[in-house]
Scaffold this motif. Structure first.
Motif, short mmCIF file in Angstrom:
data_model
loop_
_atom_site.label_atom_id
_atom_site.label_comp_id
_atom_site.label_asym_id
_atom_site.label_seq_id
_atom_site.Cartn_x
_atom_site.Cartn_y
_atom_site.Cartn_z
N LEU A 2 -31.67 64.28 79.23
CA LEU A 2 -31.51 65.81 80.93
C LEU A 2 -32.48 65.37 81.42
O LEU A 2 -31.95 65.27 82.83
N LEU A 3 -33.75 64.58 80.43
CA LEU A 3 -34.52 64.22 81.79
C LEU A 3 -34.91 63.23 82.82
O LEU A 3 -34.79 64.05 84.42
N TYR A 4 -33.86 62.50 82.88
CA TYR A 4 -33.46 61.38 83.31
C TYR A 4 -32.71 62.01 84.51
O TYR A 4 -32.13 61.55 86.08
N VAL A 71 -46.76 45.70 79.22
CA VAL A 71 -45.47 46.15 79.77
C VAL A 71 -45.11 47.28 78.28
O VAL A 71 -44.43 48.35 78.40
N GLY A 72 -45.13 46.52 76.89
CA GLY A 72 -44.16 47.34 75.58
C GLY A 72 -44.82 48.50 74.93
O GLY A 72 -44.35 49.20 74.80
N LEU A 73 -46.85 48.75 75.32
CA LEU A 73 -46.99 49.60 74.76
C LEU A 73 -47.19 50.91 76.26
O LEU A 73 -46.68 51.71 75.81
N ALA A 79 -41.80 56.55 77.45
CA ALA A 79 -40.95 57.10 76.89
C ALA A 79 -40.99 58.53 75.67
O ALA A 79 -40.46 59.52 75.39
N ALA A 80 -43.15 58.43 75.49
CA ALA A 80 -43.22 59.35 74.57
C ALA A 80 -43.10 60.79 75.18
O ALA A 80 -42.63 61.37 74.54
N GLY A 177 -41.45 53.33 83.52
CA GLY A 177 -41.42 52.15 84.56
C GLY A 177 -42.70 52.45 85.40
O GLY A 177 -43.32 51.60 85.54
N LEU A 178 -42.84 53.31 85.91
CA LEU A 178 -43.81 54.01 86.73
C LEU A 178 -45.64 53.09 86.00
O LEU A 178 -46.35 52.81 86.51
N ILE A 179 -45.69 53.90 84.46
CA ILE A 179 -46.53 53.40 83.43
C ILE A 179 -46.65 52.02 83.64
O ILE A 179 -48.12 51.37 83.84
N ALA A 180 -45.48 51.73 83.27
CA ALA A 180 -45.75 49.51 82.87
C ALA A 180 -46.02 49.20 84.68
O ALA A 180 -47.39 48.20 84.39
N TYR A 181 -45.61 50.18 85.53
CA TYR A 181 -45.78 49.77 86.60
C TYR A 181 -47.67 49.54 86.51
O TYR A 181 -47.98 47.90 87.15
N LYS A 182 -48.05 50.23 86.34
CA LYS A 182 -49.68 50.71 86.79
C LYS A 182 -50.54 49.79 85.75
O LYS A 182 -51.62 48.99 86.38
N ALA A 183 -49.65 49.39 84.34
CA ALA A 183 -50.11 47.74 83.58
C ALA A 183 -50.46 47.36 84.05
O ALA A 183 -51.80 46.25 84.12
N ILE A 184 -49.32 46.61 84.61
CA ILE A 184 -49.33 45.19 85.19
C ILE A 184 -50.34 45.46 86.87
O ILE A 184 -50.71 44.23 86.89
N ASN A 185 -50.06 46.02 87.30
CA ASN A 185 -50.89 46.18 88.11
C ASN A 185 -52.17 45.65 88.58
O ASN A 185 -53.16 45.40 89.62
#
Length: 323
Positions: A2-4, A71-73, A79-80, A177-185
């Motif tokens: 539902l969130l999406y 990216v995975g973590l 997702a959690a 997607g947002l947290i993965a972006y911040k991790a790589i950045n």
């Protein structure tokens, strides 16, 4: 989930929350910012996988593994949190809070405005102290025009990295997607350097950061072009600078918002710059523009950034209403 179905509405709420509250110092004096947590993880991985006794091939493989793990973590954490929102309505507030924390509209404005205020209140030394907080170049080598240009360049580039890219990746892939972006950045800023220590280990993070910032950098430039005529700037000048100079920047992405800002304001940005221990001789963005930037030009750049933030927020709101 539902969130999406409500992702853009939550994103718009996060944008407004960040614009109002930003990153209050009192809060992060008591809590650990998520980006700090990401940075600590990168440090642990770097110490384990980037030992100088390792071969270049092994260090490069360690860097690839680091990028994949980040990216995975980070995606799993996002997702959690999304999953909590499916279980309880309070989870929606947590999603909004996480997103607001990782969008940097207000904090970017405050850091760039501090350079302008330093120049106006304390002269060159005040400007140098403030600009040293946001750029890596040697502040002692900067005159007032150099300080002003550095602040404006930081405003443009970080508008893309700190505002548009987080919003874009949330819109595309939600909080994961947002947290993965911040991790790589964050990894790129820490280890994505072409030095003997990081050239191999940081290769994967640097290349991935270039890739994930590509769409946001183009969108950032277009947003600045769109708001320029509404704020006393030149849309034609911005477009001309982007078309002619953006691809000449050493970064495959930073040239878009910097060239757009330069053309919109009639300034020449980038160009030769002095960093501690070395000099770069980059071409100017909008090379026919004025090099003698002032504190007033910083104000104009901040107005452009704010206008572009408002336009982006309106686009997100329209998406939430009609999509």
């Amino acid at each position: 989930m539902l969130l999406y179905q409500n992702a853009l509405a939550l994103l718009f709420t996060a944008i407004i929350l960040d614009a109002i509250i930003g990153d209050p110092k009192w809060l992060w004096a008591r809590l650990t910012h998520p980006v700090v947590v990401i940075g600590r993880l990168i440090t642990v991985l770097e110490r384990s996988l980037n030992r100088q006794s390792f071969s270049a091939r092994r260090r490069k493989a360690g860097g690839v593994a680091t990028a994949m793990l980040l990216v995975g973590l980070s995606s799993a954490v996002g997702a959690a949190v999304h999953g909590l929102a499916d279980l309880h309505p309070a989870g929606y507030a947590l999603v909004v809070l996480f997103a607001a924390i990782l969008i940097a509209q207000k904090s970017l404005y405050e850091h760039v405005a501090a350079v302008r205020d330093g120049l106006l209140r304390e002269g060159l030394e005040g400007g140098r102290r403030a600009v040293a907080m946001i750029v890596g170049r040697d502040p002692k080598q900067l005159d007032e025009a150099g300080v002003s240009r550095a602040a404006i360049e930081s405003c443009a580039e970080n508008f893309s990295d700190g505002v548009v890219a987080p919003i874009f990746w949330f819109a595309v892939a939600g909080l994961p997607g947002l947290i993965a972006y911040k991790a790589i950045n964050t990894a790129d800023s820490m280890i994505g350097h072409k030095t003997d220590t990081y050239r191999e280990f940081g290769w994967a993070s640097a290349r991935l950061d270039d890739l994930i910032n590509l769409p946001a950098s183009r969108l950032s430039g277009l947003l600045i072009v769109a708001v320029a005529p509404l704020l006393g700037g030149s849309a034609g000048g911005a477009l001309h600078a982007v078309r002619n100079d953006a691809s000449k920047h050493r970064s495959p992405n930073a040239g878009w918002p910097e060239a757009a800002m330069a053309g919109a304001l009639g300034l020449a940005l980038a160009g030769p710059r002095i960093y501690p221990g070395y000099t770069v001789n980059d071409p100017y963005m909008n090379r026919s523009g004025r090099k003698a930037a002032t504190a007033r030009d910083i104000t104009r750049a901040l107005q452009m950034m704010l206008g572009a933030c408002v336009l982006l927020a309106l686009l997100v709101l329209l998406g939430a209403v009609f999509l």
